[in-house]
Write a protein that holds these residues in place. Structure first.
Motif, PDB file in Angstrom:
ATOM      1  N   ASP A   1      26.072  43.877  39.508  1.00 52.94           N
ATOM      2  CA  ASP A   1      25.689  43.500  40.907  1.00 52.94           C
ATOM      3  C   ASP A   1      26.827  44.026  41.655  1.00 52.94           C
ATOM      4  N   ASP A   2      26.344  44.728  42.997  1.00 54.14           N
ATOM      5  CA  ASP A   2      27.604  45.571  43.650  1.00 54.14           C
ATOM      6  C   ASP A   2      27.840  44.587  44.746  1.00 54.14           C
ATOM      7  N   ARG A   3      27.733  43.522  44.809  1.00 56.24           N
ATOM      8  CA  ARG A   3      28.076  42.617  45.697  1.00 56.24           C
ATOM      9  C   ARG A   3      29.620  42.383  45.495  1.00 56.24           C
ATOM     10  N   PRO A   4      30.531  42.175  46.513  1.00 53.12           N
ATOM     11  CA  PRO A   4      31.981  41.660  46.396  1.00 53.12           C
ATOM     12  C   PRO A   4      31.970  40.375  45.570  1.00 53.12           C
ATOM     13  N   TRP A   5      32.906  40.245  44.799  1.00 54.60           N
ATOM     14  CA  TRP A   5      33.119  38.958  44.013  1.00 54.60           C
ATOM     15  C   TRP A   5      33.579  37.779  44.861  1.00 54.60           C
ATOM     16  N   LEU A   6      34.304  38.083  45.984  1.00 54.96           N
ATOM     17  CA  LEU A   6      34.859  37.126  46.889  1.00 54.96           C
ATOM     18  C   LEU A   6      34.454  37.621  48.231  1.00 54.96           C
ATOM     19  N   ASP A   7      34.426  36.373  49.046  1.00 58.20           N
ATOM     20  CA  ASP A   7      34.404  36.621  50.412  1.00 58.20           C
ATOM     21  C   ASP A   7      35.409  37.466  50.944  1.00 58.20           C
ATOM     22  N   GLY A   8      35.119  38.255  51.881  1.00 66.04           N
ATOM     23  CA  GLY A   8      36.282  39.321  52.612  1.00 66.04           C
ATOM     24  C   GLY A   8      36.699  40.357  51.508  1.00 66.04           C
ATOM     25  N   GLY A   9      36.002  40.470  50.473  1.00 68.59           N
ATOM     26  CA  GLY A   9      36.314  41.581  49.642  1.00 68.59           C
ATOM     27  C   GLY A   9      35.401  42.622  49.665  1.00 68.59           C
ATOM     28  N   THR A  10      35.769  43.989  49.433  1.00 67.73           N
ATOM     29  CA  THR A  10      34.812  44.979  49.366  1.00 67.73           C
ATOM     30  C   THR A  10      34.717  45.688  48.117  1.00 67.73           C
ATOM     31  N   VAL A  11      33.649  46.168  47.812  1.00 63.97           N
ATOM     32  CA  VAL A  11      33.419  46.889  46.377  1.00 63.97           C
ATOM     33  C   VAL A  11      33.887  48.094  46.329  1.00 63.97           C
ATOM     34  N   SER A  12      34.608  48.597  45.474  1.00 64.70           N
ATOM     35  CA  SER A  12      34.802  49.986  45.199  1.00 64.70           C
ATOM     36  C   SER A  12      33.511  50.988  44.917  1.00 64.70           C
TER      37      SER A  12
ATOM     38  N   ASP B   1      32.351  52.789  42.677  1.00 68.34           N
ATOM     39  CA  ASP B   1      31.642  52.790  41.607  1.00 68.34           C
ATOM     40  C   ASP B   1      31.121  51.311  41.181  1.00 68.34           C
ATOM     41  N   GLY B   2      31.219  50.260  42.143  1.00 68.15           N
ATOM     42  CA  GLY B   2      30.758  48.945  42.058  1.00 68.15           C
ATOM     43  C   GLY B   2      31.079  48.147  40.748  1.00 68.15           C
ATOM     44  N   ARG B   3      32.249  48.550  40.481  1.00 64.78           N
ATOM     45  CA  ARG B   3      32.644  47.820  39.069  1.00 64.78           C
ATOM     46  C   ARG B   3      33.872  46.945  39.742  1.00 64.78           C
ATOM     47  N   GLN B   4      34.737  47.223  40.654  1.00 62.19           N
ATOM     48  CA  GLN B   4      35.826  46.260  41.186  1.00 62.19           C
ATOM     49  C   GLN B   4      35.452  45.941  42.715  1.00 62.19           C
ATOM     50  N   THR B   5      36.150  44.707  42.947  1.00 60.98           N
ATOM     51  CA  THR B   5      36.273  44.205  44.333  1.00 60.98           C
ATOM     52  C   THR B   5      37.494  44.061  44.624  1.00 60.98           C
ATOM     53  N   ARG B   6      37.797  44.814  45.937  1.00 60.60           N
ATOM     54  CA  ARG B   6      39.188  44.709  46.497  1.00 60.60           C
ATOM     55  C   ARG B   6      39.431  43.613  47.574  1.00 60.60           C
ATOM     56  N   VAL B   7      40.110  42.950  47.454  1.00 63.48           N
ATOM     57  CA  VAL B   7      40.445  41.846  48.425  1.00 63.48           C
ATOM     58  C   VAL B   7      41.886  41.946  49.174  1.00 63.48           C
ATOM     59  N   PRO B   8      42.119  42.165  50.480  1.00 59.83           N
ATOM     60  CA  PRO B   8      43.313  41.994  51.064  1.00 59.83           C
ATOM     61  C   PRO B   8      44.281  40.955  50.988  1.00 59.83           C
ATOM     62  N   VAL B   9      45.357  41.081  50.523  1.00 62.22           N
ATOM     63  CA  VAL B   9      46.497  39.949  50.283  1.00 62.22           C
ATOM     64  C   VAL B   9      46.621  39.340  51.483  1.00 62.22           C
ATOM     65  N   ARG B  10      46.523  38.146  51.406  1.00 56.90           N
ATOM     66  CA  ARG B  10      46.797  37.482  52.671  1.00 56.90           C
ATOM     67  C   ARG B  10      47.179  36.144  52.483  1.00 56.90           C
ATOM     68  N   SER B  11      47.925  35.484  53.562  1.00 56.16           N
ATOM     69  CA  SER B  11      48.278  33.961  53.732  1.00 56.16           C
ATOM     70  C   SER B  11      48.689  33.439  52.145  1.00 56.16           C
ATOM     71  N   VAL B  12      47.997  32.455  51.980  1.00 48.14           N
ATOM     72  CA  VAL B  12      48.968  32.004  50.692  1.00 48.14           C
ATOM     73  C   VAL B  12      49.199  32.769  49.538  1.00 48.14           C
ATOM     74  N   ARG B  13      48.179  33.851  49.146  1.00 43.01           N
ATOM     75  CA  ARG B  13      48.562  34.333  48.154  1.00 43.01           C
ATOM     76  C   ARG B  13      49.631  35.435  48.397  1.00 43.01           C
ATOM     77  N   ALA B  14      49.645  35.995  49.553  1.00 44.66           N
ATOM     78  CA  ALA B  14      50.851  36.764  49.791  1.00 44.66           C
ATOM     79  C   ALA B  14      52.206  36.077  49.742  1.00 44.66           C
ATOM     80  N   ARG B  15      52.295  34.745  50.309  1.00 44.53           N
ATOM     81  CA  ARG B  15      53.348  34.006  50.286  1.00 44.53           C
ATOM     82  C   ARG B  15      53.858  33.701  48.708  1.00 44.53           C
TER      83      ARG B  15
END
Lengths: 383, 507
Positions: B261-272, B274-288
């Motif tokens: 499935d080529d939809r992003p795994w997580l909300d706010g993510g984009t799919v690479s 080749d459709g095999r990876q989701t990239r999510v910007p590092v934000r807020s809690v995760r960044a901290r």
């Protein structure tokens, strides 16, 4: 025999039926009782058939009303299924001049007081606060608050004393009051206050408790450590326990209690042991708190079945039952069509039956409301 | 000619808005009688069977089993004429429910009986009059207007009411007189009346699970089996929070169902591409979290020590506290005991409550304990702390933990609540993990990991017995805490967990 002995050990609820007055067994056989059998000797076959007809028609009406709620035609309905004998037996013991205060399940009593049962539907369809004129039938409006009408009944009975309509010996003048309530009400303060006042004033009131085993979902066994009729004894009131599914015993016991009241002997507490076969109201689901097996035990003690057995054994023919079936069917159909056409009463209806006599404040408000209602452009009466 | 009527879902309780269709008891084409049970429904209050107001042939079931239906929705269509013809184009919905007043019904359906006698009442009472505001008269100027109004009232309104009533009487009489009813013969009425089945059916409801109806409804909506939800309410009642917690545990992550499935795994993510990876910007809690962990791991040299301890007595204490009236409104867990034990241990060895100030080249000793609780939240790891935890009683500590974790889960933890911590507890045991090597929260010098508590064979009074056992791990900053100090603190925590009464001596 009235049980006023308070010295013996108190038996736990349900363990002994020794003190239960019964004149007709669940199997439909007569039981001889020294004190009470003489009280039903004047009930001939026609009278017994009348009691049977009362119970069958009330049950049919009740069943139809329950269905009408499921059809969406009534907002609510509290079924009296299973309690017909307690209500018909006691109701038929009342004289014309006696006065009954019902709770909200006394369909059978309403029937015995000559109330057009269809009028009871007005309230449960949400159209009216009452539906009948209490003074016309000596049958008060339904009381939804648990136990409060026991005080009203006691007050009414004290009024009868002040009118001098007690103990005159004139059978057309002496009057009494019956308060109908359930097992749950016996735990209410209002009822206990009513018992206190009735006892110390020797008021002509019969406290008729239909112990239907359930205060909504709370079983009687969790409401009292003693049989409920012992509560009456605690107030010094003669108290008796009767098989509430035996219409003959209920008639006999209530007759005695009313005679005592009318003759100046004061109050009586009657515990009619019966069972609420249906839901508390149509909003309730009894399967959440009791089993089919519990109900099955009481289904075998059905008040109507046992009287049918007796009637057939004593010679009532098939044609009686066939005709009654047809009458019940007709009643059922009539109830359905009537219910759908219950009119909305004029708003001024709310000013009726507030006080027994004209009241200045109510009159003022009625006039104000009428003027207000007429102040609109459209013809429709304010509702 | 088919006469179609619809039956709308009534409010069978008082003020209910919807119900679930459990099971249809009739099928299309079936001939039914008045008051025959047609469907079983479940509301928030009860399970009930609905009797039909109409006699006729079922032409359509308008909702399916399992549907949640709003009160007032038509659920079944019935041909009261009994031919069972199709209900479609010819008998449009406009006719439905008001047949006797439309056109001229054929003789066969003239009965004023249920079939077609008007709308079904929905909910409480009936309000045939629209609830619209009526205009006031312009002027109620004196007698003429009042007179007119009076006349209008006397001349039309009141008689109208009477007429309605008269009509009812007539109608009722007519109904009574129309002896040969066109209805199909009713079921043996006497028997039916005698049996007098009340409407509520007897479902196979498991009465052993205690829960309030709205909670049952919630569990049903969430697909949670109530019998599997641990109950924390008084008397073993399953609470709303229990159901929500169970739902949370069982809720699958929002991951794609298919690997390709080529939809992003997580909300706010984009799919690479080749459709095999989701990239999510590092934000807020995760960044901290990332910053803090890097800073901590590469500035404070970590030492982690472990101890395995028999906590059977602590578990008994937890059980006792659960039934203690004082603790009725809070959750009592082994974490609470561990938190109390840690504060007591630190009070015996206050030197561990310290931090390294690199700028001034000073060690800062804290006279207080701000106890951090590592909380896994939907937004990531959050470590709010309980201020001055050393001053709190057991009950206050329990209340603070509950409030702090609830706030964290709701995503409402304020920055102030996360600053100036002195020590942290991380409860990896709730994930079933024995233990781990926790990384220090920056600015703190110790962190305690509480492992899973399980029954294990343990030598107790010279015999091998099943005992409740867990592992504790303490990481500390070796710049300012030596092995001796760290060991004493961990040992004291272990002693209190093993012998809670020790807390009385040290408290």
């Amino acid at each position: 025999m009235i049980t006023t002995d308070t010295t013996g050990a108190i038996p736990p609820v349900g363990e002994t039926d020794d003190d239960l007055i019964q004149l007709l067994t669940p199997e439909g056989e007569r039981v001889y009782h020294e004190a009470y059998t003489p009280r039903i000797e004047d009930l001939d076959r026609a009278a017994l058939e009348g009691l049977y007809r009362d119970m069958v028609l009330v049950r049919r009406f009740d069943t139809e009303a329950t269905s009408l709620q499921r059809h969406g035609e009534l907002g609510l309905w509290p079924p009296c299924l299973g309690q017909e004998a307690a209500q018909i037996g006691s109701g038929r013991a009342l004289a014309r001049q006696d006065y009954a205060f019902p709770s909200y399940r006394e369909l059978g009593v309403a029937w015995t007081r000559g109330v057009d049962l269809r009028k009871v539907l007005h309230q449960f369809r949400g159209e009216d606060h009452g539906g009948w004129d209490p003074a016309e039938h000596n049958f008060h409006l339904y009381t939804l608050v648990i136990g409060s009408h026991a005080l009203h009944a006691t007050g009414y009975a004290m009024g009868i004393q002040r009118d001098g309509d007690v103990g005159t010996g004139d059978p057309d003048r002496d009057r009494a009051v019956v308060a109908y309530f359930g097992d749950g009400a016996t735990a209410q303060g209002d009822l206990n206050e009513a018992l206190t006042f009735a006892a110390v004033n020797d008021s002509p009131v019969v406290f008729f408790c239909q112990n239907n085993h359930w205060a909504i979902s709370e079983p009687t066994t969790r409401q009292s450590r003693v049989p409920l009729f012992h509560r009456g004894r605690g107030f010094g009131i003669p108290s008796v326990r009767v098989d509430g599914n035996d219409v003959l015993a209920c008639y006999a016991v209530t007759t005695e209690a009313l005679e005592r009241a009318r003759s100046g002997g004061g109050p009586t507490f009657v515990e009619a042991v019966t069972y609420r076969m249906g839901a508390h109201t149509t909003s309730d689901d009894p399967t959440r708190y009791r089993t089919k097996a519990d109900e099955e035990v009481w289904r075998r003690r059905d008040p109507i079945d046992r009287l049918e057995v007796l009637l057939r054994a004593e010679g009532t023919g098939e044609e009686f039952f066939t005709a009654l079936d047809a009458e019940a069917d007709e009643l059922g159909e009539d109830v359905r069509s009537y219910c759908r056409a219950i009119p909305v009463p004029p708003a001024s209806r709310m000013f009726e039956n507030v006080y027994a006599t004209e009241n200045a404040l109510v009159s003022t408000e009625r006039e104000w409301f009428t003027e207000y209602s007429e102040g609109f452009l459209t013809e429709e009466v304010a509702r | 000619m088919p006469q179609h009527v619809e039956f709308r879902l009534p409010d069978v309780g008082e003020g209910l808005t919807e119900a679930d269709i459990v099971e249809w008891l009739v099928s299309v084409g079936e001939t039914i009688t008045v008051n025959q049970n047609i469907v079983e429904i479940e509301t928030a209050k009860s399970l009930v069977e609905l009797p039909s107001p109409y006699a006729g042939v079922v032409t359509e079931l308008l909702v399916g089993s399992g549907d949640t239906v709003e009160v007032g929705t038509p659920i079944i269509r019935i041909d009261t004429d009994g031919t069972g013809g199709p209900s479609g184009q010819g008998g449009g919905s406009g006719e439905v429910g008001a047949t006797s007043s439309t056109a001229e019904p054929p003789a066969a359906v003239q009965s004023p009986e249920p079939e077609g006698s008007g709308d079904v009442l929905v909910g409480y009472g009936t309000s045939r009059a629209a609830a619209t505001r009526r205009p006031r008269r312009q002027s109620s100027a004196g007698a003429p207007a009042g007179g007119a109004a009076g006349a209008a009232r006397a001349g039309s309104t009141a008689p109208a009411t009477e007429a309605v009533q008269a009509g009812v009487e007539v109608g009722a009489d007519a109904a009574a007189e129309a002896a040969p009813s066109p209805e199909p013969p009713a079921p043996p009425a006497h028997a039916a009346a005698q049996a007098g089945e009340p409407a509520p059916a007897s479902p196979a409801v498991d009465v052993r699970v205690l829960a309030k109806p709205p909670v049952r409804k919630l569990a049903k909506d969430l697909g949670i089996d109530l019998s599997r939800v641990p109950a924390t309410g008084p008397g073993g009642i399953v609470t709303r929070a229990d159901v929500l917690a169970a739902a949370e545990r069982s809720a699958p992550e929002k991951l794609v169902k298919k690997a390709d499935d080529d939809r992003p795994w997580l909300d706010g993510g984009t799919v690479s591409a080749d459709g095999r990876q989701t990239r999510v910007p590092v934000r807020s809690v995760r960044a901290r979290t990332a910053d803090a962990m890097v800073a901590s791991a590469f500035t404070a040299p970590h030492v982690t020590e472990f101890v395995t301890v028999d906590v059977t007595k602590s578990m008994r204490l937890v059980e006792r506290l659960k039934s203690d009236p004082d603790f009725a409104d809070v959750r009592v867990t082994p974490l609470l005991i561990a938190a109390k034990a840690l504060t007591l241990a630190i009070r015996r060895h206050p030197m561990i409550s310290a931090s390294w100030d690199d700028e001034t080249q000073e060690i800062v000793y804290k006279h207080y304990i701000n106890l951090g609780i590592a909380a896994a939240t939907p937004r990531g790891l959050v470590v709010p702390n309980i201020k001055d935890a050393h001053r709190l009683s057991m009950l206050e500590l329990a209340q603070e933990i509950a409030e702090l974790t609830a706030t964290a889960r709701a995503g409402k933890t304020q920055p102030a609540a996360m600053s100036d911590g002195t020590v942290t507890i991380t409860n990896v045991g709730i994930f079933g993990i024995d233990t781990g090597t926790p990384i220090l929260n920056p600015g703190e010098s110790a962190i305690l990991a509480l492992g899973a508590i399980s029954q294990r064979p343990w030598v107790h009074k010279g015999k091998v017995k099943p005992r409740w056992v867990t592992q504790l791990a303490l990481s500390f900053d070796h710049r300012l805490v030596d092995g001796e100090l760290g060991s004493r603190v961990l040992h004291d925590v272990a002693v209190i967990m093993e012998h809670p009464e020790r807390g009385l001596v040290w408290g």
